[in-house]
Write a protein that holds these residues in place. Sequence first.
Motif, PDB file in Angstrom:
ATOM      1  N   ARG A  45       0.801  -1.310   0.010  1.00 40.18           N
ATOM      2  CA  ARG A  45      -0.072  -0.055   0.008  1.00 40.18           C
ATOM      3  C   ARG A  45       0.768   1.244   0.033  1.00 40.18           C
ATOM      4  O   ARG A  45       0.424   2.135  -0.736  1.00 40.18           O
ATOM      5  CB  ARG A  45      -1.055   0.015   1.151  1.00 40.18           C
ATOM      6  N   LEU A  46       1.892   1.374   0.688  1.00 40.24           N
ATOM      7  CA  LEU A  46       2.842   2.431   1.019  1.00 40.24           C
ATOM      8  C   LEU A  46       3.590   2.652  -0.549  1.00 40.24           C
ATOM      9  O   LEU A  46       3.611   3.608  -0.896  1.00 40.24           O
ATOM     10  CB  LEU A  46       3.759   2.128   1.910  1.00 40.24           C
ATOM     11  N   VAL A  47       4.085   1.608  -1.000  1.00 41.90           N
ATOM     12  CA  VAL A  47       4.993   1.618  -2.248  1.00 41.90           C
ATOM     13  C   VAL A  47       4.009   2.119  -3.481  1.00 41.90           C
ATOM     14  O   VAL A  47       4.463   2.988  -4.244  1.00 41.90           O
ATOM     15  CB  VAL A  47       5.560   0.513  -2.674  1.00 41.90           C
ATOM     16  N   VAL A  48       2.659   1.553  -3.610  1.00 44.70           N
ATOM     17  CA  VAL A  48       1.790   1.946  -4.379  1.00 44.70           C
ATOM     18  C   VAL A  48       1.322   3.407  -4.441  1.00 44.70           C
ATOM     19  O   VAL A  48       1.430   4.263  -5.280  1.00 44.70           O
ATOM     20  CB  VAL A  48       0.396   1.218  -4.362  1.00 44.70           C
ATOM     21  N   SER A  49       1.152   3.987  -3.089  1.00 43.75           N
ATOM     22  CA  SER A  49       0.859   5.215  -2.973  1.00 43.75           C
ATOM     23  C   SER A  49       2.086   6.153  -3.162  1.00 43.75           C
ATOM     24  O   SER A  49       1.920   7.099  -4.147  1.00 43.75           O
ATOM     25  CB  SER A  49       0.756   5.732  -1.469  1.00 43.75           C
ATOM     26  N   GLU A  50       3.290   5.980  -3.019  1.00 44.42           N
ATOM     27  CA  GLU A  50       4.471   6.734  -3.125  1.00 44.42           C
ATOM     28  C   GLU A  50       4.878   6.481  -4.810  1.00 44.42           C
ATOM     29  O   GLU A  50       5.017   7.927  -5.389  1.00 44.42           O
ATOM     30  CB  GLU A  50       5.557   6.354  -2.609  1.00 44.42           C
ATOM     31  N   LEU A  51       4.743   5.522  -5.358  1.00 43.03           N
ATOM     32  CA  LEU A  51       4.925   5.415  -6.925  1.00 43.03           C
ATOM     33  C   LEU A  51       4.037   6.269  -7.831  1.00 43.03           C
ATOM     34  O   LEU A  51       4.131   6.889  -8.746  1.00 43.03           O
ATOM     35  CB  LEU A  51       5.279   4.122  -7.411  1.00 43.03           C
ATOM     36  N   VAL A  52       2.716   5.908  -7.428  1.00 46.30           N
ATOM     37  CA  VAL A  52       1.472   6.555  -8.142  1.00 46.30           C
ATOM     38  C   VAL A  52       1.531   8.072  -7.833  1.00 46.30           C
ATOM     39  O   VAL A  52       1.399   8.923  -9.017  1.00 46.30           O
ATOM     40  CB  VAL A  52       0.155   5.810  -7.844  1.00 46.30           C
ATOM     41  N   THR A  53       1.789   8.174  -6.719  1.00 45.22           N
ATOM     42  CA  THR A  53       1.874   9.838  -6.264  1.00 45.22           C
ATOM     43  C   THR A  53       2.783  10.685  -7.164  1.00 45.22           C
ATOM     44  O   THR A  53       2.686  11.570  -7.894  1.00 45.22           O
ATOM     45  CB  THR A  53       1.992  10.054  -4.915  1.00 45.22           C
ATOM     46  N   ALA A  87      15.645   9.984  -8.900  1.00 49.63           N
ATOM     47  CA  ALA A  87      16.737   9.750  -8.160  1.00 49.63           C
ATOM     48  C   ALA A  87      16.454   9.973  -6.878  1.00 49.63           C
ATOM     49  O   ALA A  87      15.840  10.924  -6.361  1.00 49.63           O
ATOM     50  CB  ALA A  87      18.071  10.152  -8.485  1.00 49.63           C
ATOM     51  N   ALA A  88      16.724   9.301  -5.811  1.00 46.28           N
ATOM     52  CA  ALA A  88      16.443   9.495  -4.296  1.00 46.28           C
ATOM     53  C   ALA A  88      17.319  10.750  -3.923  1.00 46.28           C
ATOM     54  O   ALA A  88      18.744  10.520  -4.323  1.00 46.28           O
ATOM     55  CB  ALA A  88      16.736   8.382  -3.639  1.00 46.28           C
ATOM     56  N   ARG A  89      17.048  11.469  -3.354  1.00 48.40           N
ATOM     57  CA  ARG A  89      17.788  12.621  -2.719  1.00 48.40           C
ATOM     58  C   ARG A  89      18.526  12.171  -1.655  1.00 48.40           C
ATOM     59  O   ARG A  89      18.154  11.318  -1.017  1.00 48.40           O
ATOM     60  CB  ARG A  89      17.052  13.900  -2.411  1.00 48.40           C
ATOM     61  N   GLY A  90      19.688  12.944  -1.161  1.00 43.91           N
ATOM     62  CA  GLY A  90      20.575  12.582  -0.206  1.00 43.91           C
ATOM     63  C   GLY A  90      19.670  12.800   1.308  1.00 43.91           C
ATOM     64  O   GLY A  90      18.749  13.579   1.203  1.00 43.91           O
ATOM     65  N   ALA A  91      20.021  11.957   1.996  1.00 40.59           N
ATOM     66  CA  ALA A  91      19.567  12.164   3.486  1.00 40.59           C
ATOM     67  C   ALA A  91      19.273  13.751   3.972  1.00 40.59           C
ATOM     68  O   ALA A  91      20.666  14.139   4.024  1.00 40.59           O
ATOM     69  CB  ALA A  91      20.038  11.367   4.565  1.00 40.59           C
ATOM     70  N   GLU A 102      13.051   7.729  -1.459  1.00 39.48           N
ATOM     71  CA  GLU A 102      13.789   6.909  -0.425  1.00 39.48           C
ATOM     72  C   GLU A 102      13.030   6.100   0.378  1.00 39.48           C
ATOM     73  O   GLU A 102      13.708   4.955   1.051  1.00 39.48           O
ATOM     74  CB  GLU A 102      14.308   8.097   0.510  1.00 39.48           C
ATOM     75  N   ILE A 103      11.844   6.134   0.644  1.00 36.58           N
ATOM     76  CA  ILE A 103      10.868   5.271   1.338  1.00 36.58           C
ATOM     77  C   ILE A 103      10.938   4.008   0.612  1.00 36.58           C
ATOM     78  O   ILE A 103      11.158   2.997   1.165  1.00 36.58           O
ATOM     79  CB  ILE A 103       9.618   5.970   1.701  1.00 36.58           C
ATOM     80  N   VAL A 104      10.533   4.195  -0.685  1.00 36.48           N
ATOM     81  CA  VAL A 104      10.449   2.892  -1.537  1.00 36.48           C
ATOM     82  C   VAL A 104      11.673   2.227  -1.494  1.00 36.48           C
ATOM     83  O   VAL A 104      11.591   0.814  -1.456  1.00 36.48           O
ATOM     84  CB  VAL A 104       9.858   3.495  -2.741  1.00 36.48           C
ATOM     85  N   GLU A 105      12.767   2.763  -1.539  1.00 34.71           N
ATOM     86  CA  GLU A 105      14.110   1.901  -1.444  1.00 34.71           C
ATOM     87  C   GLU A 105      14.199   1.231  -0.246  1.00 34.71           C
ATOM     88  O   GLU A 105      14.746   0.327  -0.120  1.00 34.71           O
ATOM     89  CB  GLU A 105      15.299   3.003  -1.595  1.00 34.71           C
ATOM     90  N   ALA A 106      13.948   1.883   1.022  1.00 36.17           N
ATOM     91  CA  ALA A 106      14.111   1.439   2.320  1.00 36.17           C
ATOM     92  C   ALA A 106      13.323   0.168   2.315  1.00 36.17           C
ATOM     93  O   ALA A 106      13.802  -0.674   3.384  1.00 36.17           O
ATOM     94  CB  ALA A 106      13.768   2.493   3.236  1.00 36.17           C
TER      95      ALA A 106
END
Length: 141
Positions: A45-53, A87-91, A102-106
Motif C-alpha cells: 500500500r505504501l509503495v503504491v501510494s508513493e510511486l503512483v503519487t 533519483a532518491a535525494r540525499g538524506a 527514499e522510502i520505497v528504496e528502504a
Amino acid sequence: MRAGYALDGSGGCIADARHHAIAFLDRAHAVHHLPVSDRVKDLTRLVVSELVTNALKYAPGPVLMELRIDAHAVDVVVWDSEPTVPAARGADPGRIGQHGLEIVEAVTVDLYTERQPVGKRITARIALSDNPVRRTGHDDA
C-alpha cells in the motif's frame, strides 16, 4: 498472477490504486494460498501510494500500474510518460517532503527503472518473507 490498471489521475485514483493492490493481494492469498502478511499489505500500500503519487505529480498523461506476485515477492510496476529517471535525494532531516523514493528504496528488496520508447517503468519488489535478502537497485537508463 498479475493484474493491470489504468489510472486516470482523478482525485481518488491514488486511493483506488491502493484498494486495487489490497484486493489483488487478498485474491493471491485466497486463490493461490500465497503467504501475504499484514506487513506485505502495508508495504505494498505504501509503495503504491508513493510511486503512483510521483507519477501523477511529475508525468503528463496516463499512468499504468501492474501488480505481479509469485511465491517470493510482489512487484509493483508503475509506468508513466515522463522519460526522466528519478533519483532518491540525499538524506536531509530538515527537508520537508520529497522523501518518497527514499522510502520505497528502504522497504523494497529491489527497485529499478527502465526507460521505455515512451516514458519509463519503475518496478519495486516487496518480499513476501519477513527476512528478505536485499539486492542493490539498478537503473536501465
